[in-house]
Design an enzyme around this catalytic site. Sequence first.
Site, PDB file in Angstrom:
ATOM      1  N   ARG A 147       0.853  -1.179   0.000  1.00 22.11           N
ATOM      2  CA  ARG A 147       0.000   0.000   0.000  1.00 22.11           C
ATOM      3  C   ARG A 147       0.896   1.238   0.000  1.00 22.11           C
ATOM      4  O   ARG A 147       2.051   1.185   0.422  1.00 22.11           O
ATOM      5  CB  ARG A 147      -0.898   0.023   1.233  1.00 22.11           C
ATOM      6  CG  ARG A 147      -1.902  -1.126   1.324  1.00 22.11           C
ATOM      7  CD  ARG A 147      -2.766  -0.982   2.570  1.00 22.11           C
ATOM      8  NE  ARG A 147      -3.788  -2.020   2.670  1.00 22.11           N
ATOM      9  CZ  ARG A 147      -3.645  -3.155   3.333  1.00 22.11           C
ATOM     10  NH1 ARG A 147      -2.500  -3.402   3.976  1.00 22.11           N
ATOM     11  NH2 ARG A 147      -4.620  -4.046   3.377  1.00 22.11           N
ATOM     12  N   LYS A 171      -2.088  -2.093   7.531  1.00 20.22           N
ATOM     13  CA  LYS A 171      -3.410  -1.598   7.905  1.00 20.22           C
ATOM     14  C   LYS A 171      -3.947  -2.365   9.105  1.00 20.22           C
ATOM     15  O   LYS A 171      -3.819  -3.579   9.202  1.00 20.22           O
ATOM     16  CB  LYS A 171      -4.362  -1.765   6.709  1.00 20.22           C
ATOM     17  CG  LYS A 171      -5.670  -1.019   6.839  1.00 20.22           C
ATOM     18  CD  LYS A 171      -6.442  -1.130   5.533  1.00 20.22           C
ATOM     19  CE  LYS A 171      -7.744  -0.361   5.599  1.00 20.22           C
ATOM     20  NZ  LYS A 171      -8.493  -0.461   4.322  1.00 20.22           N
ATOM     21  N   HIS A 236      -2.185   2.522  -5.955  1.00 21.24           N
ATOM     22  CA  HIS A 236      -3.130   1.436  -5.693  1.00 21.24           C
ATOM     23  C   HIS A 236      -3.404   0.617  -6.959  1.00 21.24           C
ATOM     24  O   HIS A 236      -3.652  -0.586  -6.876  1.00 21.24           O
ATOM     25  CB  HIS A 236      -4.433   1.993  -5.125  1.00 21.24           C
ATOM     26  CG  HIS A 236      -5.102   1.051  -4.171  1.00 21.24           C
ATOM     27  ND1 HIS A 236      -4.521   0.652  -2.978  1.00 21.24           N
ATOM     28  CD2 HIS A 236      -6.292   0.393  -4.241  1.00 21.24           C
ATOM     29  CE1 HIS A 236      -5.331  -0.191  -2.358  1.00 21.24           C
ATOM     30  NE2 HIS A 236      -6.409  -0.366  -3.105  1.00 21.24           N
ATOM     31  N   ARG A 239      -0.750  -1.868  -7.119  1.00 22.04           N
ATOM     32  CA  ARG A 239      -1.032  -2.948  -6.151  1.00 22.04           C
ATOM     33  C   ARG A 239      -2.061  -3.907  -6.747  1.00 22.04           C
ATOM     34  O   ARG A 239      -1.936  -5.127  -6.628  1.00 22.04           O
ATOM     35  CB  ARG A 239      -1.531  -2.329  -4.850  1.00 22.04           C
ATOM     36  CG  ARG A 239      -2.014  -3.317  -3.787  1.00 22.04           C
ATOM     37  CD  ARG A 239      -2.319  -2.539  -2.506  1.00 22.04           C
ATOM     38  NE  ARG A 239      -3.247  -3.212  -1.626  1.00 22.04           N
ATOM     39  CZ  ARG A 239      -2.897  -4.096  -0.685  1.00 22.04           C
ATOM     40  NH1 ARG A 239      -1.628  -4.427  -0.549  1.00 22.04           N
ATOM     41  NH2 ARG A 239      -3.798  -4.644   0.102  1.00 22.04           N
ATOM     42  N   HIS A 262      -5.192  -8.677   3.500  1.00 20.19           N
ATOM     43  CA  HIS A 262      -6.644  -8.529   3.614  1.00 20.19           C
ATOM     44  C   HIS A 262      -7.158  -9.319   4.818  1.00 20.19           C
ATOM     45  O   HIS A 262      -6.839 -10.502   4.964  1.00 20.19           O
ATOM     46  CB  HIS A 262      -7.341  -9.043   2.356  1.00 20.19           C
ATOM     47  CG  HIS A 262      -7.151  -8.164   1.168  1.00 20.19           C
ATOM     48  ND1 HIS A 262      -7.346  -8.592  -0.127  1.00 20.19           N
ATOM     49  CD2 HIS A 262      -6.790  -6.855   1.071  1.00 20.19           C
ATOM     50  CE1 HIS A 262      -7.112  -7.602  -0.970  1.00 20.19           C
ATOM     51  NE2 HIS A 262      -6.770  -6.534  -0.277  1.00 20.19           N
ATOM     52  N   TYR A 271     -10.489  -9.978  -7.190  1.00 20.11           N
ATOM     53  CA  TYR A 271      -9.533 -10.195  -8.284  1.00 20.11           C
ATOM     54  C   TYR A 271      -9.917 -11.365  -9.169  1.00 20.11           C
ATOM     55  O   TYR A 271      -9.525 -11.421 -10.329  1.00 20.11           O
ATOM     56  CB  TYR A 271      -8.120 -10.358  -7.715  1.00 20.11           C
ATOM     57  CG  TYR A 271      -7.650  -9.111  -7.043  1.00 20.11           C
ATOM     58  CD1 TYR A 271      -7.326  -7.986  -7.794  1.00 20.11           C
ATOM     59  CD2 TYR A 271      -7.594  -9.009  -5.658  1.00 20.11           C
ATOM     60  CE1 TYR A 271      -6.935  -6.806  -7.180  1.00 20.11           C
ATOM     61  CE2 TYR A 271      -7.195  -7.834  -5.040  1.00 20.11           C
ATOM     62  CZ  TYR A 271      -6.877  -6.741  -5.807  1.00 20.11           C
ATOM     63  OH  TYR A 271      -6.504  -5.572  -5.203  1.00 20.11           O
TER      64      TYR A 271
END
Length: 294
Positions: A147, A171, A236, A239, A262, A271
């Site tokens: 990120r 995150k 992003h 990414r 995630h 995806y």
Amino acid sequence: MNESDRALVDRFCDMMAAEVGASRNTLLAYRSDFEAAAAALGSIEKAGPKELERLGEAWADLAPSTVARRSSALRRLFGFLMDEGYRPDDPSAALPKPALRRPLPKVLDTHEVEAMFAEVEGRAQSGQPIALRNLALLELLYGSGLRATELVSLPRRAVRQGQPFLMLRGKGDKERLVPVSERAAGAVAEWLKHVPVDSIWLFPSGKKHLSRVRLFQLVRDMAALAGIAPDRVSPHVLRHAFATHLLAGGADLRVLQALLGHADIATTQIYTHVDAARLVELVNARHPLADQPR
């Protein structure tokens, strides 16, 4: 919001902070959603199924994602209130349930990524510090799927020669292992020769590290140099390209979830839809019968 509701919300937020580790911003977001709900309901504490059903009309002009977020917040609050004995029931089944469609992320194809690398690598051969820094940034964005915030805030010694991964705190303050290719490690090693020895950051800028805004600008500049429309590219997007190209190459979805950091695999599953959409587009464009009239 009346005083009784405010007291219950305070207890809920105390629980979220203590047991879940919710951040200040998360708690402020919860309070904002509860304020909006209280304004529509009159009282959260006394609201029943009939009152909650009317929220759908009161929130009709809001975006579906906003309605879904507010409903989720209320659902969690009502569950807490019932579990703690503050009310005898949980009426949250009557909350609005808007249909959400997650937008597909923008993705670059491999040829476009290769064009960006060719341009940036060519400039890095000059040995200019800025060019070496840009190559290191691009290698870590696309090669490791970082990120933007994770990348710009990397410590000076985060990437070590001969170590094919780095430990990252990302995150939600969660740690994960991130792969570092030999190419990326080599690019970082060349850039490190120009990083002040007393810097605590891998990508310093003044007294702090490179900002996310500046990284965004640099990535768009790299895209423009490669002949790609800048508005199609961002940190992003790179990414997303990392994830999509790995999946197309046969990567396991669970592995991809771990690499991207995630919390929920449902986030990673987007995806699979991207890959399917590209396959449909390919069939429509290249299949021998695509242009044949019926």
